[in-house]
Design a protein around this motif. Structure first.
Motif, PDB file in Angstrom:
ATOM      1  N   LYS A 115       2.567  63.246   3.076  1.00 40.21           N
ATOM      2  CA  LYS A 115       4.021  63.305   3.205  1.00 40.21           C
ATOM      3  C   LYS A 115       4.393  62.464   4.416  1.00 40.21           C
ATOM      4  CE  LYS A 115       4.653  67.821   1.082  1.00 40.21           C
ATOM      5  NZ  LYS A 115       5.017  69.218   1.325  1.00 40.21           N
TER       6      LYS A 115
ATOM      7  N   SER B 267       4.564  61.031  -0.573  1.00 41.70           N
ATOM      8  CA  SER B 267       5.946  61.500  -0.657  1.00 41.70           C
ATOM      9  C   SER B 267       6.708  61.004   0.558  1.00 41.70           C
ATOM     10  CB  SER B 267       5.997  63.034  -0.671  1.00 41.70           C
ATOM     11  OG  SER B 267       5.313  63.546  -1.785  1.00 41.70           O
TER      12      SER B 267
ATOM     13  N   LYS C  96      11.927  56.784  -5.033  1.00 45.15           N
ATOM     14  CA  LYS C  96      12.262  57.527  -6.259  1.00 45.15           C
ATOM     15  C   LYS C  96      12.127  56.636  -7.486  1.00 45.15           C
ATOM     16  CE  LYS C  96      13.901  61.100  -8.450  1.00 45.15           C
ATOM     17  NZ  LYS C  96      13.033  62.226  -8.689  1.00 45.15           N
TER      18      LYS C  96
ATOM     19  N   GLN D 278       7.903  61.104  -4.884  1.00 48.76           N
ATOM     20  CA  GLN D 278       8.647  62.313  -4.558  1.00 48.76           C
ATOM     21  C   GLN D 278       9.448  62.085  -3.276  1.00 48.76           C
ATOM     22  OE1 GLN D 278       6.643  65.775  -2.866  1.00 48.76           O
ATOM     23  NE2 GLN D 278       7.800  67.094  -4.265  1.00 48.76           N
TER      24      GLN D 278
ATOM     25  N   ILE E  59      11.808  64.033  -0.408  1.00 55.69           N
ATOM     26  CA  ILE E  59      12.157  65.324   0.189  1.00 55.69           C
ATOM     27  C   ILE E  59      13.207  65.078   1.263  1.00 55.69           C
ATOM     28  CG2 ILE E  59      11.278  67.302   1.497  1.00 55.69           C
ATOM     29  CD1 ILE E  59       8.455  66.484   0.296  1.00 55.69           C
TER      30      ILE E  59
ATOM     31  N   LEU F  21      17.102  63.034  -4.165  1.00 53.83           N
ATOM     32  CA  LEU F  21      16.253  64.121  -3.685  1.00 53.83           C
ATOM     33  C   LEU F  21      15.563  64.863  -4.818  1.00 53.83           C
ATOM     34  CD1 LEU F  21      18.578  65.750  -0.993  1.00 53.83           C
ATOM     35  CD2 LEU F  21      16.959  63.866  -0.731  1.00 53.83           C
ATOM     36  N   ASP F  22      14.263  65.051  -4.669  1.00 55.46           N
ATOM     37  CA  ASP F  22      13.513  65.952  -5.545  1.00 55.46           C
ATOM     38  C   ASP F  22      13.484  67.344  -4.932  1.00 55.46           C
ATOM     39  OD1 ASP F  22      12.517  64.093  -7.599  1.00 55.46           O
ATOM     40  OD2 ASP F  22      11.448  63.180  -5.922  1.00 55.46           O
ATOM     41  N   VAL F  23      13.426  67.381  -3.606  1.00 53.10           N
ATOM     42  CA  VAL F  23      13.419  68.628  -2.859  1.00 53.10           C
ATOM     43  C   VAL F  23      14.508  68.523  -1.800  1.00 53.10           C
ATOM     44  CG1 VAL F  23      12.081  70.164  -1.376  1.00 53.10           C
ATOM     45  CG2 VAL F  23      10.929  68.913  -3.219  1.00 53.10           C
ATOM     46  N   HIS F  24      15.347  69.543  -1.741  1.00 54.67           N
ATOM     47  CA  HIS F  24      16.455  69.580  -0.779  1.00 54.67           C
ATOM     48  C   HIS F  24      16.233  70.766   0.148  1.00 54.67           C
ATOM     49  CE1 HIS F  24      20.954  70.663  -0.133  1.00 54.67           C
ATOM     50  NE2 HIS F  24      20.484  69.999   0.898  1.00 54.67           N
ATOM     51  N   ILE F  25      16.015  70.475   1.431  1.00 57.44           N
ATOM     52  CA  ILE F  25      15.813  71.527   2.419  1.00 57.44           C
ATOM     53  C   ILE F  25      17.017  71.499   3.361  1.00 57.44           C
ATOM     54  CG2 ILE F  25      14.328  72.419   4.261  1.00 57.44           C
ATOM     55  CD1 ILE F  25      12.002  70.846   2.896  1.00 57.44           C
TER      56      ILE F  25
ATOM     57  N   HIS G 187       6.846  69.662   7.728  1.00 64.28           N
ATOM     58  CA  HIS G 187       6.657  69.224   6.341  1.00 64.28           C
ATOM     59  C   HIS G 187       6.067  67.827   6.208  1.00 64.28           C
ATOM     60  CE1 HIS G 187       8.452  72.646   4.274  1.00 64.28           C
ATOM     61  NE2 HIS G 187       9.350  72.682   5.242  1.00 64.28           N
TER      62      HIS G 187
END
Length: 177
Positions: free
Chosen positions: A2, A34, A53, A58, A60, A77-81, A96
């Protein structure tokens, strides 16, 4: 890995920085990495997330509430924090991520660079921190770090914590160690 990317969210910068950043995003995706970034939809942040993308990677986003309130959330975004503020965002990005790559940027990018570097000096992490010196963008910062080193205010060598890179090949080499 990552790869945390710290960079500008400004669109009014050297167009070559965008091309180089897109190359990084594609390279990361093609090599199974990622992208972890601040979740903004502008500038180099947008360029790296879109390129990664579109290349099948991926993406994030660690996104402060203010970015969302401004309607500036990246569509890639694939992952939204979500986070409350910039301090929380930096902390979560450090947790992360396996490595950090610093692209051209301003005050926020400098804050992120030095937060991660300071954490490394205290052994909170031993993750690679790469300063991509695109077209000499960070030359004056490197000179400043050398000056601080010469004045004795940096323990050890600053290059023990911050690894300058001139191109994507340098980045790949540093990450392979």
């Amino acid at each position: 890995m990552k790869l945390c990317i710290f960079c500008s969210a400004n669109n009014n910068i050297d167009p070559e920085f965008f091309s180089m950043t897109e190359e990084l995003g594609r390279w990361a995706a093609k090599n199974g990495h990622s992208i972890v970034f601040g979740g903004h939809d502008a500038g180099l942040m947008h360029a790296v997330s879109k390129a990664a993308k579109e290349a099948g990677g991926q993406v994030i986003g660690v996104v402060p509430r203010k970015i969302e309130e401004m309607g500036r959330l990246s569509p890639y975004l694939d992952v939204h924090i979500p986070t409350e503020n910039l301090t929380d965002r930096k902390d979560l990005m450090m947790v992360h991520s396996d490595a950090f790559i610093i692209l051209p940027g301003g005050i926020g990018t400098l804050d992120e660079l030095f937060t991660v570097a300071a954490a490394a000096t205290l052994k909170y992490h031993e993750k690679p921190l790469i300063l991509w010196n695109m077209k000499g963008f960070w030359d004056s910062l490197i000179t400043c770090l050398d000056d601080l080193q010469a004045k004795g205010v940096i323990r050890g060598q600053w290059q023990d914590y911050i690894h300058p890179a001139s191109n994507l090949s340098d980045i790949a080499h540093i990450l392979s160690k």
